[in-house]
Design a protein around this motif. Structure first.
Motif, PDB file in Angstrom:
ATOM      1  N   SER A  26      -6.079  -2.696   2.632  1.00  0.00           N
ATOM      2  CA  SER A  26      -6.309  -1.700   3.036  1.00  0.00           C
ATOM      3  C   SER A  26      -6.309  -1.969   4.806  1.00  0.00           C
ATOM      4  O   SER A  26      -6.008  -1.146   5.599  1.00  0.00           O
ATOM      5  CB  SER A  26      -7.752  -1.283   2.710  1.00  0.00           C
ATOM      6  OG  SER A  26      -8.174   0.036   3.349  1.00  0.00           O
ATOM      7  N   VAL A  27      -7.182  -3.050   5.137  1.00  0.00           N
ATOM      8  CA  VAL A  27      -7.595  -3.317   6.598  1.00  0.00           C
ATOM      9  C   VAL A  27      -5.965  -3.532   7.147  1.00  0.00           C
ATOM     10  O   VAL A  27      -5.762  -3.230   8.404  1.00  0.00           O
ATOM     11  CB  VAL A  27      -8.037  -4.717   6.583  1.00  0.00           C
ATOM     12  CG1 VAL A  27      -8.243  -5.161   8.151  1.00  0.00           C
ATOM     13  CG2 VAL A  27      -9.632  -4.142   6.356  1.00  0.00           C
ATOM     14  N   SER A  28      -5.035  -4.324   6.607  1.00  0.00           N
ATOM     15  CA  SER A  28      -3.690  -4.857   7.128  1.00  0.00           C
ATOM     16  C   SER A  28      -3.102  -3.436   7.526  1.00  0.00           C
ATOM     17  O   SER A  28      -2.288  -3.123   8.419  1.00  0.00           O
ATOM     18  CB  SER A  28      -3.130  -5.426   6.220  1.00  0.00           C
ATOM     19  OG  SER A  28      -3.682  -6.830   6.163  1.00  0.00           O
ATOM     20  N   ALA A 125       5.460  -0.471   3.092  1.00  0.00           N
ATOM     21  CA  ALA A 125       6.014  -0.130   1.971  1.00  0.00           C
ATOM     22  C   ALA A 125       5.713  -0.952   0.586  1.00  0.00           C
ATOM     23  O   ALA A 125       5.569  -0.602  -0.504  1.00  0.00           O
ATOM     24  CB  ALA A 125       7.810  -0.426   1.993  1.00  0.00           C
ATOM     25  N   SER A 126       5.415  -2.192   1.140  1.00  0.00           N
ATOM     26  CA  SER A 126       4.899  -3.182   0.036  1.00  0.00           C
ATOM     27  C   SER A 126       3.461  -3.084  -0.445  1.00  0.00           C
ATOM     28  O   SER A 126       3.027  -2.877  -1.660  1.00  0.00           O
ATOM     29  CB  SER A 126       4.746  -4.549   0.571  1.00  0.00           C
ATOM     30  OG  SER A 126       6.260  -5.202   1.078  1.00  0.00           O
ATOM     31  N   ILE A 127       2.478  -2.649   0.553  1.00  0.00           N
ATOM     32  CA  ILE A 127       1.049  -2.131   0.075  1.00  0.00           C
ATOM     33  C   ILE A 127       1.027  -0.835  -0.675  1.00  0.00           C
ATOM     34  O   ILE A 127       0.450  -0.745  -1.644  1.00  0.00           O
ATOM     35  CB  ILE A 127       0.254  -1.977   1.554  1.00  0.00           C
ATOM     36  CG1 ILE A 127       0.012  -3.220   2.076  1.00  0.00           C
ATOM     37  CG2 ILE A 127      -1.128  -1.439   1.076  1.00  0.00           C
ATOM     38  CD1 ILE A 127      -0.598  -3.310   3.149  1.00  0.00           C
ATOM     39  N   GLY A 128       2.035   0.027  -0.343  1.00  0.00           N
ATOM     40  CA  GLY A 128       2.213   1.260  -0.866  1.00  0.00           C
ATOM     41  C   GLY A 128       2.592   1.200  -2.416  1.00  0.00           C
ATOM     42  O   GLY A 128       2.102   2.056  -3.194  1.00  0.00           O
ATOM     43  N   SER A 129       3.517   0.260  -2.615  1.00  0.00           N
ATOM     44  CA  SER A 129       4.111   0.191  -3.847  1.00  0.00           C
ATOM     45  C   SER A 129       3.159  -0.711  -4.742  1.00  0.00           C
ATOM     46  O   SER A 129       3.210  -0.557  -6.160  1.00  0.00           O
ATOM     47  CB  SER A 129       5.357  -0.269  -3.863  1.00  0.00           C
ATOM     48  OG  SER A 129       5.584  -1.507  -3.013  1.00  0.00           O
ATOM     49  N   THR A 130       2.410  -1.656  -4.438  1.00  0.00           N
ATOM     50  CA  THR A 130       1.775  -2.572  -5.138  1.00  0.00           C
ATOM     51  C   THR A 130       0.201  -2.191  -5.514  1.00  0.00           C
ATOM     52  O   THR A 130      -0.159  -2.895  -6.211  1.00  0.00           O
ATOM     53  CB  THR A 130       1.768  -3.925  -4.659  1.00  0.00           C
ATOM     54  OG1 THR A 130       1.383  -4.065  -3.318  1.00  0.00           O
ATOM     55  CG2 THR A 130       3.478  -4.383  -4.428  1.00  0.00           C
ATOM     56  N   ALA A 131      -0.272  -1.626  -4.397  1.00  0.00           N
ATOM     57  CA  ALA A 131      -1.858  -1.411  -4.317  1.00  0.00           C
ATOM     58  C   ALA A 131      -2.196  -0.574  -5.823  1.00  0.00           C
ATOM     59  O   ALA A 131      -3.287  -1.058  -6.159  1.00  0.00           O
ATOM     60  CB  ALA A 131      -2.249  -0.705  -2.904  1.00  0.00           C
ATOM     61  N   PRO A 132      -1.532   0.361  -6.132  1.00  0.00           N
ATOM     62  CA  PRO A 132      -1.898   1.004  -7.327  1.00  0.00           C
ATOM     63  C   PRO A 132      -1.708   0.037  -8.527  1.00  0.00           C
ATOM     64  O   PRO A 132      -2.964   0.058  -9.414  1.00  0.00           O
ATOM     65  CB  PRO A 132      -0.904   2.073  -7.699  1.00  0.00           C
ATOM     66  CG  PRO A 132      -0.482   2.364  -5.981  1.00  0.00           C
ATOM     67  CD  PRO A 132      -0.556   0.962  -5.449  1.00  0.00           C
ATOM     68  N   GLY A 175      -7.116   1.186  -5.627  1.00  0.00           N
ATOM     69  CA  GLY A 175      -5.810   1.053  -5.416  1.00  0.00           C
ATOM     70  C   GLY A 175      -5.196   2.066  -4.537  1.00  0.00           C
ATOM     71  O   GLY A 175      -4.239   2.059  -3.963  1.00  0.00           O
ATOM     72  N   LEU A 176      -5.546   3.411  -5.228  1.00  0.00           N
ATOM     73  CA  LEU A 176      -4.733   4.490  -5.013  1.00  0.00           C
ATOM     74  C   LEU A 176      -5.316   4.972  -3.313  1.00  0.00           C
ATOM     75  O   LEU A 176      -4.355   5.285  -2.548  1.00  0.00           O
ATOM     76  CB  LEU A 176      -5.198   5.807  -5.758  1.00  0.00           C
ATOM     77  CG  LEU A 176      -4.615   5.689  -7.128  1.00  0.00           C
ATOM     78  CD1 LEU A 176      -5.045   6.964  -7.899  1.00  0.00           C
ATOM     79  CD2 LEU A 176      -3.044   5.787  -7.128  1.00  0.00           C
ATOM     80  N   ALA A 177      -6.343   4.613  -2.972  1.00  0.00           N
ATOM     81  CA  ALA A 177      -6.916   4.775  -1.682  1.00  0.00           C
ATOM     82  C   ALA A 177      -6.262   4.017  -0.586  1.00  0.00           C
ATOM     83  O   ALA A 177      -6.062   4.299   0.395  1.00  0.00           O
ATOM     84  CB  ALA A 177      -8.482   4.661  -1.542  1.00  0.00           C
ATOM     85  N   VAL A 178      -5.939   2.800  -1.392  1.00  0.00           N
ATOM     86  CA  VAL A 178      -5.255   2.025  -0.277  1.00  0.00           C
ATOM     87  C   VAL A 178      -3.494   2.312  -0.212  1.00  0.00           C
ATOM     88  O   VAL A 178      -2.988   2.324   0.977  1.00  0.00           O
ATOM     89  CB  VAL A 178      -5.213   0.278  -0.920  1.00  0.00           C
ATOM     90  CG1 VAL A 178      -4.581  -0.267  -0.102  1.00  0.00           C
ATOM     91  CG2 VAL A 178      -6.782   0.147  -0.680  1.00  0.00           C
ATOM     92  N   ALA A 179      -3.091   2.858  -1.197  1.00  0.00           N
ATOM     93  CA  ALA A 179      -1.638   2.908  -1.274  1.00  0.00           C
ATOM     94  C   ALA A 179      -1.290   4.424  -0.555  1.00  0.00           C
ATOM     95  O   ALA A 179      -0.236   4.280   0.222  1.00  0.00           O
ATOM     96  CB  ALA A 179      -1.632   3.221  -2.798  1.00  0.00           C
TER      97      ALA A 179
END
Length: 224
Positions: A26-28, A125-132, A175-179
């Motif tokens: 999230s921070v990144s 893109a990586s965070i959005g796809s993997t965080a959930p 996870g959703l809040a991050v993605a």
């Protein structure tokens, strides 16, 4: 004791590691979002101001000076330098038609400018796809850990299950809040980068026509 404090105390090492990983992601993501938002806004303004100023100049030398003051992100000046550069004689870069050499130099400079604009997109893109999925893993592991703990006590009731399971579900929400912000930012920035790319390609094409056109190389030799 607050719900988060209770969740953190009751969590095992794996659950805490997942929570810390989501926090780091999230921070990144937000650092990249704020930085790229600032960068792309500045780049768009620079392109809108610098390109007309360059073509309104009376000479290439004057145009280069105008770019130096307006091109703060260094997106346009490398294209001009590539268009005016003469490769060393006897090298592969100097082989082939002059128009082909010019096209190759402009293409390389354009790719370098686009890499600067696209930096950070892969991370979003990586965070959005993997965080959930990271959050889902934390939930599954948290439920498993809670059920094992409850079973070891020998008494299983709905009250004892509801609390730990509900706390474990927080990981999925996290996870959703991050993605979600990462995915939205990736889409918005992709559109902005595409707009800048179209402007840079147009500028590169016009530079090629200026240098490769009739009398073009003679008029730019002194500037190079």
């Amino acid at each position: 004791m607050g719900g988060f404090e209770h969740f953190w105390i009751e969590a095992d090492a794996v659950t805490r590691a997942v929570a810390l990983l989501l926090l780091a992601m999230s921070v990144s993501a937000w650092v990249v979002i704020f930085w790229k938002g600032w960068l792309l806004r500045r780049a768009r303004i620079d392109i809108e101001r610098a390109v007309p100023a360059f073509w309104a100049a009376g000479s290439v030398v004057d145009g280069r000076q105008r770019l130096a003051g307006l091109d703060r992100e260094g997106l346009l000046s490398p294209l001009l330098d590539a268009a005016l550069r003469t490769p060393a004689a006897g090298t592969l870069a100097s082989s082939g038609h002059l128009e082909s050499q010019l096209t190759r130099r402009l293409r390389d400079a354009l790719h370098a400018s686009l890499r600067h604009l696209q930096f950070g997109q892969v991370l979003l893109a990586s965070i959005g796809s993997t965080a959930p999925f990271v959050g889902l893993f934390g939930t599954v592991w948290g439920i498993y850990h809670a059920l094992v703990t409850i079973a070891s006590e020998g008494q299983i009731t709905i009250e004892k299950i509801a609390g730990p399971v509900g706390e474990a579900l927080i990981m999925t929400a996290a996870g959703l809040a991050v993605a979600i912000p990462a995915v939205l930012a990736y889409n918005v920035f992709g559109k902005l980068v595409g707009g800048c790319e179209a402007e840079l390609e147009g500028y590169a094409h016009d530079l090629r026509e200026m240098v490769a056109g009739p009398g073009g190389r003679d008029s730019t030799t002194e500037a190079a």
